[in-house]
Enzyme design. Structure first.
Site, mmCIF file in Angstrom:
data_model
loop_
_atom_site.group_PDB
_atom_site.id
_atom_site.type_symbol
_atom_site.label_atom_id
_atom_site.label_comp_id
_atom_site.label_asym_id
_atom_site.label_seq_id
_atom_site.Cartn_x
_atom_site.Cartn_y
_atom_site.Cartn_z
ATOM 1 N N GLU A 1 39.100 -30.368 20.157
ATOM 2 C CA GLU A 1 37.911 -29.563 19.881
ATOM 3 C C GLU A 1 38.246 -28.337 19.033
ATOM 4 O O GLU A 1 37.419 -27.870 18.248
ATOM 5 C CB GLU A 1 37.267 -29.151 21.208
ATOM 6 C CG GLU A 1 35.888 -28.565 21.076
ATOM 7 C CD GLU A 1 34.825 -29.571 20.656
ATOM 8 O OE1 GLU A 1 35.102 -30.796 20.608
ATOM 9 O OE2 GLU A 1 33.709 -29.129 20.347
ATOM 10 N N HIS B 1 37.381 -33.447 13.849
ATOM 11 C CA HIS B 1 38.042 -34.370 14.781
ATOM 12 C C HIS B 1 38.798 -35.447 14.000
ATOM 13 O O HIS B 1 39.934 -35.794 14.329
ATOM 14 C CB HIS B 1 37.005 -35.047 15.681
ATOM 15 C CG HIS B 1 36.483 -34.183 16.791
ATOM 16 N ND1 HIS B 1 37.303 -33.582 17.707
ATOM 17 C CD2 HIS B 1 35.212 -33.851 17.152
ATOM 18 C CE1 HIS B 1 36.561 -32.907 18.591
ATOM 19 N NE2 HIS B 1 35.286 -33.046 18.266
ATOM 20 N N HIS C 1 31.867 -30.854 11.950
ATOM 21 C CA HIS C 1 32.520 -30.858 13.255
ATOM 22 C C HIS C 1 33.254 -32.190 13.491
ATOM 23 O O HIS C 1 34.452 -32.212 13.796
ATOM 24 C CB HIS C 1 31.448 -30.637 14.331
ATOM 25 C CG HIS C 1 31.955 -30.660 15.723
ATOM 26 N ND1 HIS C 1 32.220 -29.525 16.444
ATOM 27 C CD2 HIS C 1 32.259 -31.689 16.556
ATOM 28 C CE1 HIS C 1 32.672 -29.847 17.644
ATOM 29 N NE2 HIS C 1 32.696 -31.165 17.743
ATOM 30 N N GLU C 2 32.513 -33.295 13.320
ATOM 31 C CA GLU C 2 33.133 -34.609 13.572
ATOM 32 C C GLU C 2 34.239 -34.886 12.551
ATOM 33 O O GLU C 2 35.253 -35.503 12.879
ATOM 34 C CB GLU C 2 32.082 -35.722 13.569
ATOM 35 C CG GLU C 2 30.957 -35.553 14.600
ATOM 36 C CD GLU C 2 31.439 -35.328 16.033
ATOM 37 O OE1 GLU C 2 32.590 -35.690 16.346
ATOM 38 O OE2 GLU C 2 30.661 -34.749 16.834
#
Lengths: 507, 507
Positions: free
Chosen positions: A301, A275, A271-272
């Site tokens: 997001e 980003h 997820h990170e």
């Protein structure tokens, strides 16, 4: 005849001033990163004052009358900037940000930053010791300051509008509410159908005992295989995972290693990294200017969700990483096959903690927070009653009892940092990710097959072309039109969830 | 009747403005720490611009006319500040720093900071690849900018005066030169006597194979036993060890772990901890004000040397840590006794690398650098000829041939960062440490016995009382009078070196 912006002294002055504003913001981001990953605990008070000073000076620079005069001259008809040109977008973005900043007194900005920094430290302690009362004054102070902040933008349709606009430029509260209500309505039958078959799949493959060092090596290896430039990122442990970008060659990813749940570090790490891929994709030549950052948090997001859920939780991706799992984590993965791993990574189960939630119920956690924020800011709820409201809504939406505040209202850092208006962007990002995936499949063909061949760079290039390379050139609504072919619409996400979980759970 | 500074609005305004200036400086220190410990390599260009922006804004604040008017009003006779009061010292320190800053154009400060940041990155690459030519343009740029900087302070006795003054306020080049020449003259017979008995002791006890993780655990344990507040410091690896302080509760120590030489991490770690103890000892209530930092680099270095050499290389200290050495590093220390460890820690041997040098020859490394710096700035030497001059003087002072620039002119970061005028403070610090030790022994009795009893806190308290708690309240020459009972004098250091090494080497 149009002027040539590249040699226009006003345009050059704008970029020079903005470079300083950008540097101050990035320096502040590094101080915040350090606070959450490296700083000795007793540095908190000094850090709060340092962050407040940087925030105050950045705000002073942004509201400087000389800058405003430059922006006004450049955005007047006389300046003759080519419509829809890069330069026009730069000037419009600068104008918007200056206008917003000029409404907020410098002292208030400084106080907000200091209260946020102190709030984060107080929150970390309160959460560790499940001590809500010690945190409540900080929370109240943050709310009070955000109310003052919002009031600077009156008149508005809803007092939440200026808060949401801070994270999702141009999105009215009414539209966010309507979009998220449609999403929630569509989720109800899916969650019910899953609940009836709750023992259809188990997640034991990702449960067990996992050494932190092993998890770290695994995750580092996985991120290395993602399309992120080598030597331009680092990964550190923290309490509440986040990603931040200090410059175009310096992306900071964080995660948390749960000793008994591999899926946490695995999927929060992907997820990170998502980003980070967005941040790293904003072109270096835009970086220090007014459009040198992602356009909104929902779009941000959408990228993290896409790499976490659409890539990371897919069968071909999990099949591809199985050898590395076996190598780094040993025998306990010998008996796991790709299908078992896929099922374990996609268990749907209502839970208390948002950041541990699955792809389906996650959006109910967001609904809860969004609705509580709306109630806080339209005056229907006081901070002191928040914990109780949290418990009630958790029972209603997730069917769970909250045993303590660390598993309830104290679980997230956002409100501790004064970030009200942030939560809805998570679900909006899920919605965008689904729409993007459908658009990408139209252009690139079968994405699962592509993932199976390990061609993640092709997908990154497509996202770079559609989203990353523009920075904040387009407002979110315009970027949605350009990249998704239309406005935000929860139907793509609901189609995906019905299809995927219908198959997994057999409904 | 004197005014009451605590409620004088000018005095309050001075402190408020200085708080901002201090925050900007500490934020910059964190960015620099991060650059040398954490930053991905490709972040260098962005970091240079961020550091330059913070330096430029700090400089703007420091040279603001409004601040200068406040300082002038407060330092006029009318203000009636009590002579020798804390408030008078605050105003005088502010006046001195503003005056110096106002002589240097803001753009020059920014360029110096950016060139220093780029220089450090270029140096790290050049040193790793022994590629002096790639670094030379950065070095030349730094020298050029420092010449411009120095010229802002004309007239002066020596063009090096303003550079030295930056690190050692009020110390004229002539005095530093005379003091260090007396030191060098006294060292010559000691080095010759040791050279004649060079095989009298060996250092095999601290040589071998040492895992980085073991060294790190050992050093962390040792620093924990020093009088540094728990939870208020951290220790990280870097290329060129340094210490920095981000706030009163946040000291950053660094070291380098040499796989075959334990003494490097051990003594550089104690050295940096000594710096940290000084920083942590400046009272919190002074921290963000004009005297909220150590008074000079020589005094700073006196503290690091004292903990490294006078405590760390003493027989009772080494005897005390032997059990921990055995515990963390295992069998290879079973056969080592305290006396053997003491001898190994105190081998004198001319070497190429300053930071690995022993307590005696270290000062010859400084003499070499100090003299080359003087030659660079009085025009007798060009940057392009520096490597050759380095080789010649290394032969003359240390009797060694320089095999490559990484072991010669490229070994130190200082010039890469534009820090000319810094090196002499190392030897001046050695001189102060020796004078302090004699003064402490007069007050506290036998210090070796005290170390043997593990009473390091008593020593820190004494140093705190004499040095740390004053911050920069006194200029270095005045602090010397107060803390040492007289001016800097190399005799105490020479007495110590003759005594200690005469005993060890039998001369």
């Amino acid at each position: 005849m149009n002027r040539r912006p590249s040699i226009d002294p006003d345009y050059q002055a704008l970029l020079e001033r903005w470079g300083e504003i950008s540097d101050l913001g990035r320096a502040r981001a590094l101080l915040a990163w350090d606070e959450r990953t490296m700083m000795p605990a007793s540095g908190a008070e000094g850090r709060a004052s340092q962050i407040a000073t940087l925030a105050r000076i950045r705000h002073e620079r942004l509201t400087d009358d000389g800058l405003w005069e430059i922006v006004e001259r450049l955005s007047s008809a006389d300046a003759g900037l080519e419509p829809d040109s890069l330069e026009e977008a730069v000037v419009q973005a600068a104008r918007r940000e200056c206008e917003r900043a000029r409404r907020v007194p410098t002292d208030l900005r400084g106080e907000m930053a200091a209260a946020a920094s102190r709030g984060e430290s107080a929150w970390a302690r309160a959460r560790a010791e499940d001590d809500l009362p010690s945190f409540l004054p900080h929370l109240e102070r943050n709310i009070e300051l955000r109310r003052e902040f919002g009031a600077c933008f009156a008149p508005y349709e809803h007092p939440y509008d200026p808060l949401l606009d801070e994270f999702e430029p141009g999105m009215p509260t009414a539209l966010a509410r309507e979009t998220l209500q449609r999403l929630r309505a569509g989720l109800v039958p899916i969650v019910e159908a899953v609940a009836e078959r709750s023992d259809a799949i188990d997640d034991s493959a990702l449960r067990g005992r996992f050494e932190v060092a092993d998890q770290k090596r695994l995750l580092t290896g996985l991120i290395r295989r993602l399309p992120l430039r080598e030597g331009a990122w680092r990964l550190d442990p923290t309490d509440h995972p986040f990603a931040t970008s200090i410059s175009d060659g310096d992306v900071r990813l964080t995660t948390r290693y749960e000793p008994e749940d591999l899926s946490f570090a695995l999927f929060s790490g992907l997820h990170e990294a998502g980003h980070g891929i967005y941040e790293a994709g904003v072109p270096a030549e835009l970086r220090r200017g007014p459009i040198g950052h992602p356009t909104s948090l929902a779009f941000h997001e959408s990228q993290s969700r896409l790499w976490e859920n659409w890539v990371g939780r897919s069968l071909p991706y999990l099949k591809g990483i199985l050898p590395l799992l076996r190598e780094e984590l040993g025998v306990q993965f010998d008996a796991v096959d790709a299908e078992g791993l896929y099922r374990a990574a996609n268990v749907v189960r209502p839970s208390l903690i948002r950041v541990e939630a699955d792809e389906v119920t996650y959006n109910l956690h967001i609904a809860l927070r969004f609705e509580l924020e709306l109630a806080l800011f339209d005056g229907a709820l006081e901070a002191a009653d928040l914990a109780e409201a949290w418990r009630e809504r958790t029972r209603e939406y997730l069917g769970l009892d909250v045993p303590d505040d660390a598993h309830g209202v104290l679980q997230d850092v956002h409100w501790a940092a004064g970030a009200f208006g942030y939560f809805p962007t998570y679900s909006l990002g899920n919605i965008i990710a689904a729409q993007l995936w459908e658009a990408a499949a139209e252009d690139l063909g079968d994405l699962d097959e592509m993932i199976g061949r390990g061609e993640l760079e092709t997908l990154r290039e497509w996202l770079g072309e559609r989203i990353h390379r523009h920075g904040a050139r387009y407002m979110p609504a315009e970027l949605a039109e350009r990249a998704l072919g239309g406005p935000l619409d929860p139907e793509a996400l609901l189609r995906r969830l019905r299809g995927k979980y219908g198959e997994l759970y057999g409904f």
